[in-house]
Design a protein around this motif. Structure first.
Motif, short mmCIF file in Angstrom:
data_model
loop_
_atom_site.label_atom_id
_atom_site.label_comp_id
_atom_site.label_asym_id
_atom_site.label_seq_id
_atom_site.Cartn_x
_atom_site.Cartn_y
_atom_site.Cartn_z
N ASP A 278 0.82 -1.21 0.00
CA ASP A 278 0.00 0.00 0.00
C ASP A 278 0.85 1.26 0.00
OD1 ASP A 278 -2.58 -1.04 -0.14
OD2 ASP A 278 -2.73 -1.33 2.03
N ARG A 279 2.00 1.21 0.67
CA ARG A 279 2.81 2.42 0.81
C ARG A 279 3.83 2.58 -0.30
NH1 ARG A 279 4.13 3.02 7.32
NH2 ARG A 279 1.97 3.26 7.99
N ARG A 280 4.42 1.47 -0.76
CA ARG A 280 5.51 1.53 -1.72
C ARG A 280 5.18 0.96 -3.09
NH1 ARG A 280 9.09 5.07 0.55
NH2 ARG A 280 9.42 4.56 2.76
N GLY A 281 4.01 0.42 -3.25
CA GLY A 281 3.65 -0.19 -4.53
C GLY A 281 3.78 -1.70 -4.49
N ARG A 282 3.23 -2.34 -5.52
CA ARG A 282 3.17 -3.81 -5.54
C ARG A 282 4.44 -4.46 -6.08
NH1 ARG A 282 -1.28 -1.42 -3.42
NH2 ARG A 282 -3.18 -1.64 -4.67
N ARG A 283 5.16 -3.76 -6.96
CA ARG A 283 6.26 -4.38 -7.69
C ARG A 283 7.35 -4.91 -6.76
NH1 ARG A 283 9.30 -1.00 -12.26
NH2 ARG A 283 7.25 -1.20 -13.24
N GLY A 284 7.76 -4.12 -5.79
CA GLY A 284 8.86 -4.53 -4.92
C GLY A 284 8.56 -5.82 -4.18
N VAL A 285 7.36 -5.93 -3.62
CA VAL A 285 6.99 -7.13 -2.86
C VAL A 285 6.94 -8.35 -3.78
CG1 VAL A 285 5.19 -8.21 -1.47
CG2 VAL A 285 5.71 -5.80 -1.16
N ALA A 286 6.34 -8.19 -4.96
CA ALA A 286 6.22 -9.31 -5.90
C ALA A 286 7.59 -9.81 -6.33
CB ALA A 286 5.39 -8.89 -7.11
N VAL A 287 8.48 -8.88 -6.68
CA VAL A 287 9.80 -9.28 -7.16
C VAL A 287 10.64 -9.89 -6.04
CG1 VAL A 287 11.98 -8.41 -8.10
CG2 VAL A 287 9.81 -7.61 -9.04
N VAL A 288 10.66 -9.24 -4.88
CA VAL A 288 11.47 -9.75 -3.77
C VAL A 288 11.00 -11.13 -3.33
CG1 VAL A 288 12.08 -9.39 -1.35
CG2 VAL A 288 12.20 -7.49 -2.96
N SER A 289 9.68 -11.34 -3.26
CA SER A 289 9.19 -12.65 -2.82
C SER A 289 9.66 -13.75 -3.76
CB SER A 289 7.66 -12.64 -2.73
OG SER A 289 7.06 -12.48 -4.00
N LEU A 290 9.63 -13.51 -5.06
CA LEU A 290 10.06 -14.52 -6.02
C LEU A 290 11.58 -14.71 -5.99
CD1 LEU A 290 7.57 -13.80 -8.89
CD2 LEU A 290 7.95 -16.02 -7.83
N LEU A 291 12.33 -13.65 -5.76
CA LEU A 291 13.78 -13.81 -5.63
C LEU A 291 14.13 -14.64 -4.40
CD1 LEU A 291 15.07 -10.25 -6.62
CD2 LEU A 291 15.22 -12.37 -7.95
#
Length: 403
Positions: A278-291
């Motif tokens: 919600d605060r930083r956007g969806r992209r960072g969480v999606a990418v980091v989780s898969l990494l």
């Protein structure tokens, strides 16, 4: 008639009608999940047949995703929940009284289909009930509570199994479906101003499912591919981790403890991941989780004992916890304003196909090469998924549009 729900009402006002049912439903799933294969074996099924019965749960969910979107669009969330609960009750009842493997498989498959309807109705309601600025944390909290229920379910199921036998897990599941259905059947009526955040998507165009999928085929081909790869990475951990534990000689108790530790990390990270989105956007969480998933799968063949495998289990818990709510949030962001449920059905199908394919890929690569090679292959899948998410997830949620 229930009182209307204001669009800006805090998340705690959704605890009873939406979040608590998710936890109760998860308890039922967790209580029955470990016992499906054992029940098939008790009925005389082979190991392969027992595995096929377990797979029918995922297959039922995949087959139910598209119809679920149409059902929710036509009859609304509350009626869809009642229908899903009825189908789920039939499925669980069949599983409980089954006298043959095919009947057990039918019951498990029906419950998978009911889960698809339940999940989509829950998601659609929460998306409408909260402001857009709180969407990710609301969906992540709901996903985390469902995981918490699934984590607690086996313990409750074990107590009932001790009293009534292997089918006791299905008895817990039966009660959970009734209780969760009753809670969600009392969903408060939503009323929003036409431009209220969180109040979009209530209109219906009458567009066919094919028209919705065609109009949004680019999103489903691109971002949907990332969702499929994430589903494969998330589901594969449930197969590859216990198989590797057995490969290095760990007993069932140790394996269960390591799995439990990873699951606890998973649940703990769900809500913080939603706040981050919600605060930083969806992209960072999606990418980091898969990494993180990629790193965990690549590291798995290097482990040789409980401590090192425990580190990998925690890594997988981190990846899964961060990914809680990502798929639901991305789908809600991309959904058209007037055909949300139909789109979400197709969107969930992308992810659920990955959930079905992940363990199957582990089995096929393991048979052709080795378990370590299967883990490395899934690490590569997660890496490709991270690249897809980095490429296709918008920096900021797009404004929903009509078809």
């Amino acid at each position: 008639m229930p009182a209307p729900v204001a669009a800006d009402r805090p998340l705690r006002r959704l605890v009873v009608p939406a979040f608590l049912p998710a936890a109760v439903f998860g308890i039922g799933q967790g209580a029955a999940a470990p016992l499906v294969a054992l029940s098939a074996r008790e009925l005389g099924g082979s190991v392969a047949a027992a595995g096929a019965v377990v797979a029918l749960l995922g297959l039922g969910q995949v087959l139910g995703d598209l119809p679920a979107g149409r059902i929710v669009a036509r009859v609304g969330e509350r009626s869809a929940v009642l229908l899903g609960s009825a189908v789920g009750l039939v499925g669980v009842a069949l599983s409980f009284v089954a006298t043959s493997v095919p009947v057990l498989g039918l019951g498990v498959g029906l419950f998978g289909t009911a889960s698809a309807v339940w999940g989509l109705a829950r998601q659609s309601y929460v998306v409408d009930a909260v402001p857009e600025a709180m969407r990710a944390r609301a969906l992540s909290a709901m996903a985390g509570l469902s995981r918490l229920g699934f984590l607690l379910g086996p313990f409750l199921g074990a107590a009932v199994v001790h009293l009534v036998g292997t089918r006791g897990g299905f008895l817990v599941q039966l009660v959970a479906v009734v209780a969760a259905g009753a809670l969600m059947a009392a969903l408060p009526r939503l009323e929003h101003p036409p431009d209220a955040a969180g109040g979009r998507g209530r209109g219906r165009t009458g567009a066919s499912l094919r028209a919705v999928v065609t109009a949004h085929s680019r999103v489903l081909r691109t971002l949907g591919a990332g969702a499929l790869l994430m589903g494969a990475a998330r589901a594969s951990r449930t197969a590859v981790l216990p198989l590797w534990a057995d490969h290095i000689g760990l007993d069932a108790v140790t394996t269960s403890m390591l799995f439990g530790i990873g699951a606890a990390v998973d649940v703990a990270l769900s809500y913080p991941a939603g706040r981050w989105m919600d605060r930083r956007g969806r992209r960072g969480v999606a990418v980091v989780s898969l990494l993180v998933f990629a790193a965990a799968h690549v590291a798995l063949p290097l482990t040789a004992g409980a401590v090192t495998l425990g580190v990998v289990a925690v890594l997988m818990g981190v990846g899964n916890g961060l990914s809680n709510g990502v798929i639901m949030t991305l789908g809600a962001d991309a959904a058209p304003v007037d055909a949300r449920a139909e789109f979400l059905g197709a969107w969930r199908l992308c992810h659920d196909l990955g959930m079905l394919a992940g363990p199957a890929a582990i089995a096929m690569v393991s048979a052709a090469a080795a378990l370590g090679a299967a883990a490395l292959a899934m690490g590569a899948v997660a890496g490709v998924g991270a690249a897809a998410m980095a490429r296709w997830v918008p920096r900021r949620p797009p404004r929903p549009r009509a078809i």
